[in-house]
Design an enzyme around this catalytic site. Structure first.
Site, PDB file in Angstrom:
ATOM      1  CG  ASP A 344      -0.334  -0.044   2.519  1.00 32.51           C
ATOM      2  OD1 ASP A 344       0.901  -0.208   2.572  1.00 32.51           O
ATOM      3  OD2 ASP A 344      -1.040   0.089   3.531  1.00 32.51           O
ATOM      4  CE  LYS A 425     -15.152  -0.184  -0.459  1.00 36.63           C
ATOM      5  NZ  LYS A 425     -14.819  -1.423   0.181  1.00 36.63           N
TER       6      LYS A 425
HETATM    7 ZN   LIG Z   1      -4.107   2.937   4.663  1.00 34.95          ZN
END
Ligand SMILES: [Zn+2]
Ligand SMILES: [Zn+2]
Length: 620
Positions: A344, A425
Site C-alpha cells: 500500500d 472507494k
Molecule cells: Zn491505509
C-alpha cells in the site's frame, strides 16, 4: 382408493416450459436442479424406500440429500449414473402442478416422506407446487427444464454425510454431489478443471517448487525458502521501479507501537481483537501492539515536519510486515496468513487534486497488471448512509473517481452506498485463469484519519488545511498476490519472475567445468541460474527441472562444450536446439528487463462466464 391416488388424479399437470432467452447462468441452474431430480429418481429405482430431503443446484453442479437404508460409497456412483443415463435417454418431460399445502401434506404422509413433511410445515403459502418427470414426483418450487434430455452432460462426483438442515442434532443424511453442463465439451473441461485445481493449489506448489512452507509452531506464518524469497524480491523490484517513476517515496517505520497510536486511529476500539498485543515487561501498564496496517504510523511520519501545498500530492509507501490475529480456522496458506506485507501507499493531497491523482494511480495499476496478463474488473462504491465529512467534499471526491475511470475508459460497476463512512472507494477484482475473482487493488479516499491525526499543510493562501488521504494498494497483500499468481500460472511463472530462471545441465561429469563457466556467465548477466550437477541420468534431471517449472534448461554435452554452445530446452516451447550462449543470455535478459509474459496458461474462465441476470424465480 388410497388418498395419494385420489389426490394425484385431481392434479392438473402442466408441461414445464421455461421462458425463452434465459441467460446461461439461469439455464445452467435449471439444468442442474433438474439433474438432481433425475438423480433422485435413479436412486429410488435402486432403493425404493429412500426418503428424500433437499436437492438444490449449487455452483457448478447439484446435490441431493437422502436417507438411505445403507451407506453409499463412491463405488455406488457408476450404477446410479447408469440409471440416470437411461432416464435421460428417454428425454422425459418435466411437468408442474399446484395443490393446496394441506393436500400435499396428506400426499407425502402417505408416501412416508418425513423430510418433505418437515419442509411443508415450514412453507407459509396456501398452495405449493410439485414437479414430476416419468413417475417421479417431488415437492419443489422449481425452476426446471422442459425435457430431461438436456441433462445428459453430467457426472456424479462424490458422496458425503450431511446433517439434515445442517444441524448436528439431526440425523445424518447422505449427500450425492454431481456436476452438469450444457455440452460434453464443457463437462470435459470442468472435470479437467477439478483435476487441475488440485495440482494448482499454491500450498502444494509452494512445496513442489521449494518456495515456502509452514510449521505448526509458527501458527500461520510462512517460512520463505531461498527460491520463494527470490520471487518476492523480484516482485518487489518491479514494484519499486514502477513506483519510483510514478513519484512515490519509500520509508521504513517500526512494526511495534504503544496503544496511543491505535487509540488515535480508532483501531484500539474497533480492531483490537484482530491485533497481537505485546507486553512490555518493564512497564506492564504500557500496552503495545504489532501493527495490523500501515495507515496510522504513516500519519506519524507525515507529522514529522511541516508541509506546503507545493509538495502535494505526497506519495509515501512502506513494505513492512503486518500481523493480524486471524482465527486459526480461517488461515489458508499465503491467501490468508497471520503475517503479510501490503504494497500500500498513502497519498496526501489537496482535495482539488483527487481526480488527477486517481488517474495516475489507475494508470499505474494498468501497467503493473499488464506484466501478469491479469484481467480485472472495477467497482466504485459511493457514499453510505452513515457518512462523515462535508457533503460537498463527498460530491467532489465521487465525481473525481468517476471522471478518472471514464477518462481512462475503464468500465466499472457502481455499488451505491457501498463506500466506507470516511470516503468513497474503487475496488479492483483480479480474474484468474481458474475463473475466480480476487479483490486485490483498492483506492480509498479518507476524510477521517487526517483529522484524527490533525494533519495539516500550508495552502497557497497561507492558511493551514487538512489534506485528504488516499489509501491505495495494487497487489493488496503481497503474499496473497503471489499465491494468486502461482495458482493462475499453475506454478509456471514467466521467465522474469521465476525463482530459478535457468538450470545448466551437463550430460556427464566431463562437461561440469564448462557448465560451471556457463552458470557464472549467466549469473554475471543478472540471471538467476543454477547448476544441475551430473549426478544422475540427464533425462531424470530434465524431468526434475520441469517439475520445478524452470523456464530455461540448458543442456551441455561433449559437442556443446567443444563448440561453446548450449542445447536449449524451455518449459513452454520444449526443444529449441543448439544456440550460442550470447543469444540465450540476450533473450533472457531482454525478457527480464521488459517483463515479457512468456507463459501460456490453460484458462478456465469461459467455463464460468456469466451473462446478465434474469428475473429471479422463487425457490425453496
Ligand atoms: Zn491505509
Ligand atoms: Zn427441486
Amino acid at each position: 382408493m388410497p388418498v395419494a391416488d385420489e389426490i394425484l388424479q385431481g392434479l392438473a399437470w402442466e408441461p414445464n416450459q421455461p421462458p425463452a432467452g434465459l441467460p446461461r447462468q439461469e439455464r445452467l441452474r435449471r439444468l442442474r436442479h433438474s439433474a438432481s431430480h433425475l438423480m433422485a429418481q435413479a436412486v429410488r429405482e435402486l432403493f425404493p424406500t429412500v426418503k428424500l430431503a433437499i436437492g438444490p443446484p449449487i455452483e457448478n453442479g447439484f446435490y441431493y440429500d437422502m436417507d438411505l437404508p445403507r451407506s453409499l460409497t463412491d463405488e455406488d456412483l457408476p450404477e446410479i449414473e447408469k440409471r440416470m443415463r437411461k432416464i435421460v435417454a428417454r428425454d422425459p418431460q418435466f411437468f408442474r402442478a399446484e395443490l393446496p399445502r394441506l393436500r400435499a401434506v396428506e400426499l407425502f404422509r402417505e408416501w412416508q416422506q418425513d423430510y418433505k413433511l418437515e419442509l411443508l410445515a415450514g412453507i407459509p403459502d396456501a398452495n405449493v407446487s410439485l414437479y414430476k418427470q416419468d413417475r417421479f414426483i417431488d415437492l419443489c418450487a422449481g425452476p426446471h427444464v422442459a425435457q430431461g434430455g438436456v441433462c445428459g452432460h453430467f457426472k456424479l462426483l462424490s458422496v458425503a454425510g450431511a446433517y439434515w438442515r445442517g444441524d448436528e442434532k439431526n440425523p445424518m443424511l447422505q449427500r450425492i454431489y454431481g456436476t452438469a453442463w450444457e455440452t460434453a465439451e464443457e463437462l470435459a473441461e470442468y472435470l479437467q478443471y477439478l483435476e487441475d485445481s488440485k495440482s494448482r493449489d499454491h500450498r502444494k506448489l509452494g512445496l513442489q517448487l521449494d518456495l515456502f512452507s509452514f510449521h505448526p509452531w509458527s501458527a500461520g506464518c510462512p517460512f520463505w525458502h531461498p527460491r520463494g524469497l527470490a520471487v518476492r524480491e523480484e516482485l518487489r523490484r518491479m514494484w519499486r521501479e514502477t513506483h519510483k517513476k510514478a513519484g512515490y517515496i519509500e520509508i521504513m517505520n517500526p512494526v511495534l507501537y504503544r496503544k496511543e497510536l491505535f487509540e488515535t486511529s480508532g483501531h484500539w476500539e474497533h480492531f483490537q481483537k484482530d491485533m497481537f498485543l505485546v507486553q512490555d515487561s518493564a512497564d506492564p501498564e504500557a500496552a503495545m501492539a504489532l501493527k495490523p496496517m500501515n495507515c496510522p504510523d504513516t500519519m506519524l511520519f507525515y507529522k514529522t515536519r511541516q508541509h506546503s501545498y507545493r509538495e502535494l500530492p505526497l506519495r509515501i509507501s512502506q513494505g513492512q510486515l503486518l500481523h493480524r490475529n486471524e482465527p486459526m480456522g480461517a488461515l489458508h496458506g499465503l491467501m490468508r496468513a497471520r503475517v503479510f506485507s501490503q504494497d500500500d501507499a498513502h497519498i496526501y493531497l489537496h482535495e482539488d487534486q483527487i481526480q488527477e491523482e486517481i488517474v495516475r494511480v489507475l494508470d499505474l495499476l494498468k501497467l503493473i497488471y499488464s506484466y501478469f496478463g491479469l484481467r480485472y474488473s472495477i467497482t466504485l462504491s459511493t457514499k453510505p448512509e452513515k457518512a462523515m465529512g462535508d457533503p460537498a467534499l463527498w460530491e467532489k471526491a465521487e465525481a473525481g473517481l468517476r471522471l478518472a475511470l471514464e477518462s481512462l475508459q475503464l468500465p466499472y460497476q457502481v455499488e451505491a452506498g457501498g463506500g466506507a463512512f470516511y470516503g468513497p472507494k474503487i475496488d479492483v477484482m483480479v480474474h484468474d485463469s481458474m475463473g475466480r475473482k480476487w479483490q486485490c487493488g483498492t483506492v480509498q479516499l479518507d476524510f477521517n484519519q487526517p483529522r484524527r491525526f490533525e494533519l495539516e499543510f500550508i495552502d497557497r493562501d497561507n492558511t493551514a488545511r487538512t489534506p485528504v488521504v488516499i489509501h491505495r494498494a495494487l497487489f493488496g497483500s503481497v503474499e496473497r498476490f503471489l499465491g494468486i499468481l502461482l495458482e493462475h500460472y499453475a506454478g509456471a511463472l514467466p521467465t522474469w519472475l521465476a525463482p530459478v530462471q535457468a538450470v545448466v545441465l551437463p550430460i556427464a561429469e566431463g562437461q561440469e567445468a564448462y557448465a560451471r563457466q556457463v552458470v557464472e556467465e549467466f549469473e554475471a548477466a543478472g540471471l538467476r541460474t543454477e547448476l544441475g550437477a551430473a549426478d544422475s541420468k540427464i533425462s531424470y534431471r530434465i524431468r526434475e527441472a520441469e517439475m520445478h517449472k524452470i523456464p530455461y534448461m540448458l543442456v551441455v554435452g561433449k559437442r556443446e562444450a567443444e563448440n561453446g554452445t548450449l542445447s536449449v530446452r524451455t518449459y513452454q516451447e520444449k526443444d529449441r536446439g543448439a544456440m550460442a550462449r550470447s543469444a540465450v543470455i540476450e533473450e533472457m535478459v531482454s525478457k527480464t528487463r521488459q517483463r515479457t509474459l512468456d507463459v501460456t496458461v490453460k484458462d478456465y474462465s469461459s467455463l464460468f462466464r456469466t451473462e446478465a441476470a434474469a428475473t429471479a424465480e422463487p425457490h425453496y
